[in-house]
Write a protein that holds these residues in place. Structure first.
Motif, mmCIF file in Angstrom:
data_model
loop_
_atom_site.group_PDB
_atom_site.id
_atom_site.type_symbol
_atom_site.label_atom_id
_atom_site.label_comp_id
_atom_site.label_asym_id
_atom_site.label_seq_id
_atom_site.Cartn_x
_atom_site.Cartn_y
_atom_site.Cartn_z
ATOM 1 N N SER A 198 0.819 -1.209 0.000
ATOM 2 C CA SER A 198 0.000 0.000 0.000
ATOM 3 C C SER A 198 0.855 1.262 0.000
ATOM 4 O O SER A 198 0.339 2.361 0.066
ATOM 5 C CB SER A 198 -0.957 0.008 1.196
ATOM 6 N N VAL A 199 2.182 1.095 -0.071
ATOM 7 C CA VAL A 199 3.084 2.241 -0.130
ATOM 8 C C VAL A 199 3.741 2.253 -1.509
ATOM 9 O O VAL A 199 4.274 1.245 -1.961
ATOM 10 C CB VAL A 199 4.158 2.171 0.976
ATOM 11 N N TYR A 200 3.662 3.407 -2.165
ATOM 12 C CA TYR A 200 4.175 3.546 -3.526
ATOM 13 C C TYR A 200 5.006 4.811 -3.633
ATOM 14 O O TYR A 200 4.923 5.691 -2.782
ATOM 15 C CB TYR A 200 3.017 3.655 -4.528
ATOM 16 N N LYS A 201 5.789 4.915 -4.705
ATOM 17 C CA LYS A 201 6.448 6.186 -5.006
ATOM 18 C C LYS A 201 6.426 6.410 -6.507
ATOM 19 O O LYS A 201 6.389 5.468 -7.295
ATOM 20 C CB LYS A 201 7.868 6.234 -4.453
ATOM 21 N N LYS A 202 6.441 7.679 -6.884
ATOM 22 C CA LYS A 202 6.357 8.088 -8.280
ATOM 23 C C LYS A 202 7.704 7.849 -8.965
ATOM 24 O O LYS A 202 8.751 8.021 -8.365
ATOM 25 C CB LYS A 202 5.993 9.576 -8.308
ATOM 26 N N THR A 203 7.659 7.466 -10.238
ATOM 27 C CA THR A 203 8.882 7.310 -11.028
ATOM 28 C C THR A 203 8.965 8.457 -12.032
ATOM 29 O O THR A 203 8.094 9.326 -12.064
ATOM 30 C CB THR A 203 8.887 5.969 -11.793
ATOM 31 N N ASP A 204 9.989 8.446 -12.868
ATOM 32 C CA ASP A 204 10.154 9.506 -13.869
ATOM 33 C C ASP A 204 9.527 9.146 -15.215
ATOM 34 O O ASP A 204 9.685 9.875 -16.184
ATOM 35 C CB ASP A 204 11.646 9.806 -14.072
ATOM 36 N N GLU A 205 8.838 8.016 -15.274
ATOM 37 C CA GLU A 205 8.212 7.584 -16.523
ATOM 38 C C GLU A 205 7.042 8.501 -16.885
ATOM 39 O O GLU A 205 6.448 9.134 -16.019
ATOM 40 C CB GLU A 205 7.680 6.153 -16.385
ATOM 41 N N THR A 206 6.715 8.553 -18.171
ATOM 42 C CA THR A 206 5.525 9.290 -18.606
ATOM 43 C C THR A 206 4.669 8.378 -19.472
ATOM 44 O O THR A 206 5.184 7.546 -20.216
ATOM 45 C CB THR A 206 5.899 10.549 -19.425
ATOM 46 N N SER A 213 -2.580 12.663 -10.863
ATOM 47 C CA SER A 213 -2.389 14.108 -10.693
ATOM 48 C C SER A 213 -2.347 14.468 -9.207
ATOM 49 O O SER A 213 -1.565 15.324 -8.792
ATOM 50 C CB SER A 213 -3.471 14.904 -11.415
ATOM 51 N N GLU A 214 -3.155 13.779 -8.402
ATOM 52 C CA GLU A 214 -3.126 14.024 -6.952
ATOM 53 C C GLU A 214 -1.776 13.609 -6.369
ATOM 54 O O GLU A 214 -1.215 14.306 -5.529
ATOM 55 C CB GLU A 214 -4.262 13.261 -6.270
ATOM 56 N N VAL A 215 -1.248 12.487 -6.844
ATOM 57 C CA VAL A 215 0.074 12.030 -6.394
ATOM 58 C C VAL A 215 1.128 13.081 -6.735
ATOM 59 O O VAL A 215 1.951 13.443 -5.895
ATOM 60 C CB VAL A 215 0.447 10.676 -7.056
ATOM 61 N N CYS A 216 1.094 13.580 -7.958
ATOM 62 C CA CYS A 216 2.084 14.571 -8.401
ATOM 63 C C CYS A 216 2.021 15.841 -7.566
ATOM 64 O O CYS A 216 3.053 16.383 -7.178
ATOM 65 C CB CYS A 216 1.879 14.911 -9.870
ATOM 66 N N HIS A 217 0.807 16.315 -7.287
ATOM 67 C CA HIS A 217 0.661 17.572 -6.551
ATOM 68 C C HIS A 217 0.971 17.419 -5.066
ATOM 69 O O HIS A 217 1.634 18.271 -4.480
ATOM 70 C CB HIS A 217 -0.748 18.142 -6.722
ATOM 71 N N LYS A 218 0.486 16.347 -4.455
ATOM 72 C CA LYS A 218 0.640 16.196 -3.006
ATOM 73 C C LYS A 218 1.997 15.649 -2.585
ATOM 74 O O LYS A 218 2.554 16.070 -1.582
ATOM 75 C CB LYS A 218 -0.436 15.253 -2.450
ATOM 76 N N TYR A 219 2.515 14.675 -3.335
ATOM 77 C CA TYR A 219 3.677 13.929 -2.851
ATOM 78 C C TYR A 219 4.942 14.100 -3.677
ATOM 79 O O TYR A 219 6.031 13.832 -3.179
ATOM 80 C CB TYR A 219 3.335 12.432 -2.751
ATOM 81 N N GLY A 220 4.821 14.494 -4.934
ATOM 82 C CA GLY A 220 6.015 14.616 -5.768
ATOM 83 C C GLY A 220 6.726 13.278 -5.860
ATOM 84 O O GLY A 220 6.125 12.280 -6.215
ATOM 85 N N THR A 221 8.002 13.251 -5.510
ATOM 86 C CA THR A 221 8.763 11.997 -5.591
ATOM 87 C C THR A 221 8.806 11.255 -4.261
ATOM 88 O O THR A 221 9.440 10.213 -4.155
ATOM 89 C CB THR A 221 10.209 12.272 -6.044
ATOM 90 N N MET A 222 8.129 11.789 -3.245
ATOM 91 C CA MET A 222 8.133 11.139 -1.929
ATOM 92 C C MET A 222 7.192 9.929 -1.924
ATOM 93 O O MET A 222 6.187 9.921 -2.625
ATOM 94 C CB MET A 222 7.678 12.126 -0.842
ATOM 95 N N PRO A 223 7.513 8.913 -1.130
ATOM 96 C CA PRO A 223 6.610 7.751 -1.011
ATOM 97 C C PRO A 223 5.283 8.157 -0.367
ATOM 98 O O PRO A 223 5.229 9.113 0.401
ATOM 99 C CB PRO A 223 7.370 6.805 -0.083
ATOM 100 N N PHE A 224 4.241 7.428 -0.687
ATOM 101 C CA PHE A 224 2.921 7.727 -0.127
ATOM 102 C C PHE A 224 2.153 6.438 0.108
ATOM 103 O O PHE A 224 2.444 5.406 -0.487
ATOM 104 C CB PHE A 224 2.129 8.648 -1.067
ATOM 105 N N ASN A 225 1.167 6.527 0.996
ATOM 106 C CA ASN A 225 0.338 5.380 1.338
ATOM 107 C C ASN A 225 -1.053 5.589 0.745
ATOM 108 O O ASN A 225 -1.561 6.707 0.748
ATOM 109 C CB ASN A 225 0.248 5.266 2.865
ATOM 110 N N LEU A 226 -1.662 4.523 0.266
ATOM 111 C CA LEU A 226 -3.002 4.635 -0.324
ATOM 112 C C LEU A 226 -4.039 5.103 0.693
ATOM 113 O O LEU A 226 -5.038 5.700 0.333
ATOM 114 C CB LEU A 226 -3.441 3.294 -0.909
#
Length: 75
Positions: A9-17, A30-43
């Motif tokens: 349930s923990v993920y992080k954003k990559t540089d892929e498009t 888009s919510e991931v990009c705005h709220k967390y950027g490259t930081m890990p986040f929990n669902l």
């Protein structure tokens, strides 16, 4: 530690498009990009967890986000 087959349930954003097809996936990403950027986040941090779970599938499939593996210590 070693990896175990546990629901991640923990993920992080990559540089892929990739142009996501599902509306739920686009909103989630888009919510991931705005709220967390490259930081890990929990669902669980998302207001609408069910929609987030729907969006995660497509994002992981196209490697936009990557799951953090759950590690366990040996007893």
């Amino acid at each position: 530690g070693k990896e175990a087959d546990t629901k991640v349930s923990v993920y992080k954003k990559t540089d892929e498009t990739y142009q996501l097809k599902l509306k739920a996936s686009r909103m989630f990403y888009s919510e991931v990009c705005h709220k967390y950027g490259t930081m890990p986040f929990n669902l669980r941090n998302f207001e609408e967890e069910t929609k987030a779970k729907m969006g995660v599938g497509e994002c992981v499939k196209y490697k936009l986000i990557e799951p953090f593996q759950v590690l366990y210590e040996k007893p």
